[in-house]
Design a protein around this motif. Structure first.
Motif, PDB file in Angstrom:
ATOM      1  N   GLU A   1       0.844  -1.204   0.000  1.00 49.22           N
ATOM      2  CA  GLU A   1       0.000   0.000   0.000  1.00 49.22           C
ATOM      3  C   GLU A   1       0.874   1.247   0.000  1.00 49.22           C
ATOM      4  O   GLU A   1       0.602   2.205  -0.706  1.00 49.22           O
ATOM      5  N   LEU A   2       1.940   1.178   0.772  1.00 47.96           N
ATOM      6  CA  LEU A   2       2.865   2.310   0.868  1.00 47.96           C
ATOM      7  C   LEU A   2       3.510   2.586  -0.497  1.00 47.96           C
ATOM      8  O   LEU A   2       3.631   3.732  -0.916  1.00 47.96           O
ATOM      9  N   ARG A   3       3.876   1.500  -1.177  1.00 43.58           N
ATOM     10  CA  ARG A   3       4.489   1.657  -2.505  1.00 43.58           C
ATOM     11  C   ARG A   3       3.473   2.221  -3.489  1.00 43.58           C
ATOM     12  O   ARG A   3       3.786   3.040  -4.336  1.00 43.58           O
ATOM     13  N   LYS A   4       2.212   1.738  -3.346  1.00 42.51           N
ATOM     14  CA  LYS A   4       1.145   2.159  -4.257  1.00 42.51           C
ATOM     15  C   LYS A   4       0.874   3.651  -4.112  1.00 42.51           C
ATOM     16  O   LYS A   4       0.687   4.356  -5.070  1.00 42.51           O
ATOM     17  N   HIS A   5       0.844   4.111  -2.899  1.00 40.77           N
ATOM     18  CA  HIS A   5       0.545   5.520  -2.633  1.00 40.77           C
ATOM     19  C   HIS A   5       1.797   6.365  -2.746  1.00 40.77           C
ATOM     20  O   HIS A   5       2.098   7.106  -1.851  1.00 40.77           O
ATOM     21  N   LYS A   6       2.543   6.248  -3.736  1.00 37.41           N
ATOM     22  CA  LYS A   6       3.864   6.872  -3.935  1.00 37.41           C
ATOM     23  C   LYS A   6       4.210   8.051  -3.015  1.00 37.41           C
ATOM     24  O   LYS A   6       5.359   8.254  -2.683  1.00 37.41           O
ATOM     25  N   LYS A   7       3.189   8.786  -2.598  1.00 36.93           N
ATOM     26  CA  LYS A   7       3.460   9.967  -1.748  1.00 36.93           C
ATOM     27  C   LYS A   7       4.018   9.510  -0.394  1.00 36.93           C
ATOM     28  O   LYS A   7       3.334   9.533   0.609  1.00 36.93           O
ATOM     29  N   ASN A   8       5.220   9.091  -0.395  1.00 36.63           N
ATOM     30  CA  ASN A   8       5.797   8.515   0.814  1.00 36.63           C
ATOM     31  C   ASN A   8       6.015   9.574   1.894  1.00 36.63           C
ATOM     32  O   ASN A   8       7.064  10.173   2.021  1.00 36.63           O
ATOM     33  N   ARG A   9       4.940   9.745   2.678  1.00 34.93           N
ATOM     34  CA  ARG A   9       5.009  10.797   3.698  1.00 34.93           C
ATOM     35  C   ARG A   9       6.086  10.481   4.732  1.00 34.93           C
ATOM     36  O   ARG A   9       6.618  11.354   5.378  1.00 34.93           O
ATOM     37  N   VAL A  10       6.379   9.197   4.841  1.00 30.60           N
ATOM     38  CA  VAL A  10       7.333   8.793   5.861  1.00 30.60           C
ATOM     39  C   VAL A  10       8.726   9.330   5.564  1.00 30.60           C
ATOM     40  O   VAL A  10       9.417   9.817   6.448  1.00 30.60           O
ATOM     41  N   GLU A  11       9.115   9.281   4.272  1.00 30.79           N
ATOM     42  CA  GLU A  11      10.456   9.717   3.918  1.00 30.79           C
ATOM     43  C   GLU A  11      10.692  11.160   4.299  1.00 30.79           C
ATOM     44  O   GLU A  11      11.776  11.554   4.687  1.00 30.79           O
TER      45      GLU A  11
END
Lengths: 103, 185
Positions: B86-96
């Motif tokens: 899901e994280l990969r799918k939602h490219k907007k990696n807020r975590v980074e």
């Protein structure tokens, strides 16, 4: 003495919303219902194909009744119409079953 | 009766299509699973949605569960895989964005949260997904290192290193966020 990190983590437990399980079970029910409907539609398609095949064979061979020395040729459209009616009724019945499905 | 034996009884009922048993299973593991999902996704609403999909998948696949591992490691593995996908799918990696630095704005905003539960969850949200995940698996779900390896797919040494870093990172984040209140760490 208990590790402070462990203690903090234990106290930080997050909780799902109160209706999480109900929502999940509803979702699951809907999914199973869709699965059941799909099964019934496949059954419908099978019935249709089966009767279609019978009608096709019937048209190919023609239809004639012989009795008391008389021979009566029945027009091909007669049985086709009768069969179509049967297929239609079966389909309607299955469709009603699909609509009434309640798991 | 051990926890695993109890799970086995419930799972057998679920395999026979018992929805009440499935409900029991969900109720037992939903909170720990949510914590793991939040570690990766950092968004509770999204984590709950993902978790629902995971539990439905579990229901579909439960007949193939052969008790070669504990049920919870099997379940958590699904949760972790689905969340990373899901994280990969939602490219907007807020975590980074949050990886290495906490802005002063964020700090002051977060510092308003006073209760301990909010404090620790805020700090966990600011950590890297891998670190928060390993911390929660080890301390909250009380998994052994080998089980954490099974769930995450990381090597044993990576798990140990991540755990060590995560502890330091959590303590540091808490000190940055809440200063005096957390001095004893």
């Amino acid at each position: 003495m208990k590790d402070p990190i462990e203690k903090l983590l234990k106290e930080s437990k997050v909780e799902t919303s109160h209706d999480f399980t109900d929502q999940l079970i509803n979702k699951l029910d809907r999914k199973l219902e869709r699965k059941m409907r799909l099964g019934l539609y496949l059954l419908m398609a099978f019935v249709l194909t089966f009767f279609g095949a019978i009608v096709f064979v019937w048209i190919q061979s023609g239809y004639q009744i012989s009795a008391f020395g008389l021979s009566v040729a029945i027009p091909k459209t007669g049985p086709i119409l009768a069969l179509s009616l049967v297929v239609f009724l079966v389909l309607m019945h299955v469709r009603n079953l699909v609509r009434q499905v309640d798991i | 009766m051990t926890n695993e034996e109890h799970d086995k009884l419930i799972i057998e009922r679920v395999k026979n299509g018992d929805h009440t048993a499935f409900r029991q299973l969900v109720d037992k593991y939903k909170d720990d699973s949510l914590a793991l999902a939040c570690s990766i996704l950092k968004d509770q609403d999204l984590a709950e949605d993902v978790l629902q999909d995971v539990f439905i998948k579990i229901y579909d696949k439960i007949k193939s569960f052969k008790y070669q591992s504990a049920f919870y490691t099997w379940l958590y593995r699904f949760v972790v895989n689905k969340c990373y996908n899901e994280l990969r799918k939602h490219k907007k990696n807020r975590v980074e964005m949050k990886d290495d630095m906490i802005t002063s704005d964020e700090l002051s905003k977060k510092s308003d949260a006073v209760d301990q539960k909010t404090m620790i969850n805020t700090a966990l949200d600011l950590m890297k997904p891998d670190e928060a995940l390993v911390l929660r698996l080890f301390y909250l779900s009380e998994l052994k290192i080998e089980e954490v390896v099974q769930v995450t797919g990381f090597g044993a040494s990576k798990v140990k290193v991540t755990l060590h870093r995560a502890r330091k990172s959590l303590a540091e984040t808490l000190r940055k966020l809440f200063g005096k209140e957390i001095e004893e760490l």
